[in-house]
Design an enzyme around this catalytic site. Structure first.
Site, mmCIF file in Angstrom:
data_model
loop_
_atom_site.group_PDB
_atom_site.id
_atom_site.type_symbol
_atom_site.label_atom_id
_atom_site.label_comp_id
_atom_site.label_asym_id
_atom_site.label_seq_id
_atom_site.Cartn_x
_atom_site.Cartn_y
_atom_site.Cartn_z
ATOM 1 N N ILE A 115 32.620 91.048 52.027
ATOM 2 C CA ILE A 115 31.933 91.459 50.801
ATOM 3 C C ILE A 115 30.459 91.775 51.077
ATOM 4 O O ILE A 115 29.664 90.895 51.430
ATOM 5 C CB ILE A 115 32.058 90.363 49.704
ATOM 6 N N TYR B 252 43.368 99.733 36.940
ATOM 7 C CA TYR B 252 42.747 100.974 36.469
ATOM 8 C C TYR B 252 41.255 100.969 36.826
ATOM 9 O O TYR B 252 40.705 101.967 37.293
ATOM 10 C CB TYR B 252 42.962 101.102 34.954
ATOM 11 N N GLU C 181 33.002 105.398 44.579
ATOM 12 C CA GLU C 181 32.639 104.798 45.871
ATOM 13 C C GLU C 181 32.889 105.801 47.007
ATOM 14 O O GLU C 181 32.059 105.971 47.907
ATOM 15 C CB GLU C 181 33.468 103.532 46.114
ATOM 16 N N ARG D 59 12.768 118.698 74.920
ATOM 17 C CA ARG D 59 13.192 118.049 76.173
ATOM 18 C C ARG D 59 13.469 119.099 77.254
ATOM 19 O O ARG D 59 14.247 120.039 77.031
ATOM 20 C CB ARG D 59 14.454 117.224 75.909
ATOM 21 N N GLY E 39 36.047 101.344 51.955
ATOM 22 C CA GLY E 39 36.327 102.131 50.739
ATOM 23 C C GLY E 39 37.664 102.837 50.778
ATOM 24 O O GLY E 39 37.873 103.819 50.054
ATOM 25 N N GLU F 193 43.720 106.383 57.045
ATOM 26 C CA GLU F 193 45.179 106.427 56.890
ATOM 27 C C GLU F 193 45.575 106.380 55.420
ATOM 28 O O GLU F 193 46.506 107.076 54.990
ATOM 29 C CB GLU F 193 45.831 105.257 57.658
HETATM 30 C C1 LIG Z 1 31.231 96.095 56.772
HETATM 31 C C2 LIG Z 1 32.261 96.084 55.692
HETATM 32 C C3 LIG Z 1 31.857 96.020 54.363
HETATM 33 C C4 LIG Z 1 32.810 95.953 53.335
HETATM 34 N N1 LIG Z 1 32.391 95.786 52.037
HETATM 35 C C5 LIG Z 1 33.328 95.512 51.070
HETATM 36 C C6 LIG Z 1 32.917 95.137 49.735
HETATM 37 O O1 LIG Z 1 31.717 95.104 49.417
HETATM 38 N N2 LIG Z 1 33.876 94.808 48.855
HETATM 39 C C7 LIG Z 1 35.213 94.834 49.151
HETATM 40 O O2 LIG Z 1 36.031 94.524 48.287
HETATM 41 N N3 LIG Z 1 35.626 95.214 50.393
HETATM 42 C C8 LIG Z 1 34.723 95.528 51.359
HETATM 43 N N4 LIG Z 1 35.135 95.887 52.637
HETATM 44 C C9 LIG Z 1 36.561 95.914 52.917
HETATM 45 C C10 LIG Z 1 37.120 97.309 53.210
HETATM 46 O O3 LIG Z 1 37.203 98.063 52.038
HETATM 47 C C11 LIG Z 1 38.477 97.073 53.901
HETATM 48 O O4 LIG Z 1 38.194 96.606 55.221
HETATM 49 C C12 LIG Z 1 39.340 98.294 53.952
HETATM 50 O O5 LIG Z 1 39.775 98.651 52.657
HETATM 51 C C13 LIG Z 1 40.580 98.098 54.858
HETATM 52 O O6 LIG Z 1 41.268 96.920 54.554
HETATM 53 P P1 LIG Z 1 41.625 95.886 55.738
HETATM 54 O O7 LIG Z 1 40.390 95.667 56.526
HETATM 55 O O8 LIG Z 1 42.269 94.705 55.122
HETATM 56 O O9 LIG Z 1 42.665 96.658 56.648
HETATM 57 P P2 LIG Z 1 44.249 96.717 56.451
HETATM 58 O O10 LIG Z 1 44.557 97.122 55.060
HETATM 59 O O11 LIG Z 1 44.849 95.465 56.961
HETATM 60 O O12 LIG Z 1 44.607 97.906 57.439
HETATM 61 C C14 LIG Z 1 44.731 97.742 58.847
HETATM 62 C C15 LIG Z 1 45.166 99.084 59.447
HETATM 63 O O13 LIG Z 1 46.448 99.440 58.899
HETATM 64 C C16 LIG Z 1 46.369 100.721 58.304
HETATM 65 N N5 LIG Z 1 47.230 100.794 57.110
HETATM 66 C C17 LIG Z 1 47.276 99.961 56.061
HETATM 67 N N6 LIG Z 1 48.158 100.406 55.153
HETATM 68 C C18 LIG Z 1 48.669 101.546 55.641
HETATM 69 C C19 LIG Z 1 49.642 102.483 55.163
HETATM 70 N N7 LIG Z 1 50.222 102.351 53.968
HETATM 71 N N8 LIG Z 1 49.936 103.544 55.961
HETATM 72 C C20 LIG Z 1 49.326 103.724 57.148
HETATM 73 N N9 LIG Z 1 48.417 102.870 57.653
HETATM 74 C C21 LIG Z 1 48.089 101.801 56.909
HETATM 75 C C22 LIG Z 1 44.902 100.876 57.920
HETATM 76 O O14 LIG Z 1 44.569 102.247 57.772
HETATM 77 C C23 LIG Z 1 44.203 100.217 59.092
HETATM 78 O O15 LIG Z 1 44.101 101.107 60.162
HETATM 79 C C24 LIG Z 1 34.196 96.002 53.656
HETATM 80 C C25 LIG Z 1 34.592 96.109 54.999
HETATM 81 C C26 LIG Z 1 33.653 96.126 55.999
HETATM 82 C C27 LIG Z 1 34.130 96.179 57.417
#
Ligand SMILES: Cc1cc2nc3c(=O)[nH]c(=O)nc-3n(C[C@H](O)[C@H](O)[C@H](O)COP(=O)(O)OP(=O)(O)OC[C@H]3O[C@@H](n4cnc5c(N)ncnc54)[C@H](O)[C@@H]3O)c2cc1C
Length: 398
Positions: A176, A252, A261, A287, A382, A386
């Site tokens: 977060i 929603y 976002e 450069r 965000g 994928e």
């Molecule tokens: C620095 C940072 C700041 C963040 N800030 C916030 C924040 O302020 N608030 C908040 O709520 N979240 C925040 N996030 C979370 C971010 O939105 C999530 O990391 C992101 O949505 C991916 O979720 P996950 O990390 O659980 O990956 P996962 O959902 O576990 O995915 C892992 C891999 O599987 C792939 N995958 C998953 N589902 C599918 C599918 N159906 N088909 C194909 N591939 C798939 C993904 O693309 C990824 O490559 C932040 C993350 C980071 C790293």
């Protein structure tokens, strides 16, 4: 006389490519004001803030004082009375501060955490939570992701059990932005275990509530100046008046927030690409290698031609999506394409800019290694690349 040492890191600003529809003269003035603020008050300090793993909290108040935290909010709540386009200018100009972490910390507050309060909050909630957030007195975060639920939002586990006068919340949130020092967390919870994504709601959690804990400040690849937290909730009592929007209608709210976002992230990527190209162009003109400016080698010239084309494509897609979103259209496809294209483009272009700087690009002083690390979050945060492709692919009936 050809210089023998490398040109100093350039303070060249981004190009004026952003002077096109949907933006007009008033947006140009705002953009210049934000860039000047970045140049004078942020850029000189970002190395120090990156090392400290956070920027000073007072920066929210300073940004609030200058009106940047309330650009799109009505004057009656202390905002500037502008609209989404003013906030779009903020998102595109902010990378000029030279730290993705600073842009992310301020951007999460204005771009993802306060909009649901404005859009779905009652007058009393706006008075209580939005007004101090616009002033920068209170810091906000958005909590959707959990240790076991990122892309798959419907599998959120944090549960809010209905009790007399409110809810009892148990669970945790992961990754977060602003989580360590947020005063308010706009938090997605399950209010109906059976309902899948129909059982989601939003509660505003306050950091002084008993049982609300910052479980850890996370170490990251980039965005070093922003704080990123894991949060845990043990029997946190949240009163009914902190329910945001309708119970069980939170999905929603999440989807509505995602469009904005993703647009903001696209605008930020366009700003970062623009800045990296402008700085690298100045460097390539100065450069010297083999008796000439490196920019005059055809290979390097062609790299710039490609990078400029990528910037043009990213900006055109993003502005098209923004025009439609601002005009009230369903811009899901356009926003999704812009997010997918611009985030990977930022990583690729900044990497190329680093390459053009040679060994100096690998050095901290020139800012590109940081820009590259910061940009790498784009294809993940965000909604991952994928997930963007799933949205677009399914629209084709596949
Ligand atoms: C620095 C940072 C700041 C963040 N800030 C916030 C924040 O302020 N608030 C908040 O709520 N979240 C925040 N996030 C979370 C971010 O939105 C999530 O990391 C992101 O949505 C991916 O979720 P996950 O990390 O659980 O990956 P996962 O959902 O576990 O995915 C892992 C891999 O599987 C792939 N995958 C998953 N589902 C599918 C599918 N159906 N088909 C194909 N591939 C798939 C993904 O693309 C990824 O490559 C932040 C993350 C980071 C790293």
């Amino acid at each position: 006389m050809p210089s023998t040492s490398a040109p100093a890191p350039s303070s060249v600003g981004p190009s004026s490519g952003s002077d096109q529809p949907p933006f007009g003269d008033e947006h140009r003035d705002l953009r210049e004001t934000i860039r000047r603020w970045c140049e004078l008050e942020l850029r000189p300090h970002v190395d120090e803030w990156e090392d400290a793993r956070e920027f000073p909290r007072e920066l929210y108040e300073r940004a609030g004082e200058l009106g940047f935290l309330g650009l799109k909010y009505p004057i009656e709540f202390g905002g500037q009375g502008g609209d989404y386009l003013h906030d779009a200018v903020w998102a595109e100009a902010l990378p000029a501060c030279g730290s993705g972490g600073v842009a992310a910390g301020l951007g999460a507050h204005t771009g993802i955490a306060t909009p649901p309060i404005f859009k779905f909050g009652t007058e009393a909630q706006k008075e209580r939570f939005l007004r101090p957030a616009i002033k920068g007195e209170k810091v906000c975060a958005l909590g959707i992701t959990e240790p076991g639920a990122g892309s798959d939002v419907a599998s959120i586990r944090t549960f809010a059990k209905k009790i007399d006068g409110g809810y009892l919340v148990n669970g945790s949130k992961m990754f977060i932005t602003n989580g360590v020092r947020a005063d308010y967390l706009v938090c997605a919870v399950k209010t109906n275990q059976e309902g899948g994504h129909q059982g989601l709601s939003f509660l505003i959690l306050e950091r002084e509530m008993a049982g609300y804990e910052v479980a850890g400040k996370l170490e990251k690849m980039g965005w070093h100046a922003s704080d990123t937290a894991e949060l845990s909730f043990a029997d946190v009592e949240v009163p009914d008046e902190n329910l945001l929007g309708e119970e069980n209608k939170g999905f929603y709210l999440i989807m509505a927030n995602f469009q904005w976002e993703r647009l903001l992230m696209s605008l930020g990527a366009v700003g970062a690409i623009d800045l990296a190209i402008a700085q690298t162009l100045a460097y390539a003109k100065e450069r010297q290698a083999f008796g000439r400016a490196i920019g005059s080698f055809q290979t390097i010239r062609h790299k710039f031609a490609e990078m400029e084309t990528t910037l043009y494509a990213a900006r055109s897609m993003t502005y098209d999506a923004l025009r439609r979103f601002h005009g009230g259209e369903d811009a899901t496809a356009e926003v999704t394409r812009a997010k997918l294209f611009s985030q990977r483009a930022a990583v690729d272009v900044i990497d190329e800019c680093l390459q053009i700087h040679g060994g100096y690009g690998y050095m901290r002083e020139y800012g590109l290694e940081r820009a590259l690390r910061d940009a790498r979050l784009g294809p993940i945060g965000g909604g991952t690349d994928e997930v963007m492709k799933e949205i677009l692919g399914r629209r084709l009936g596949l």
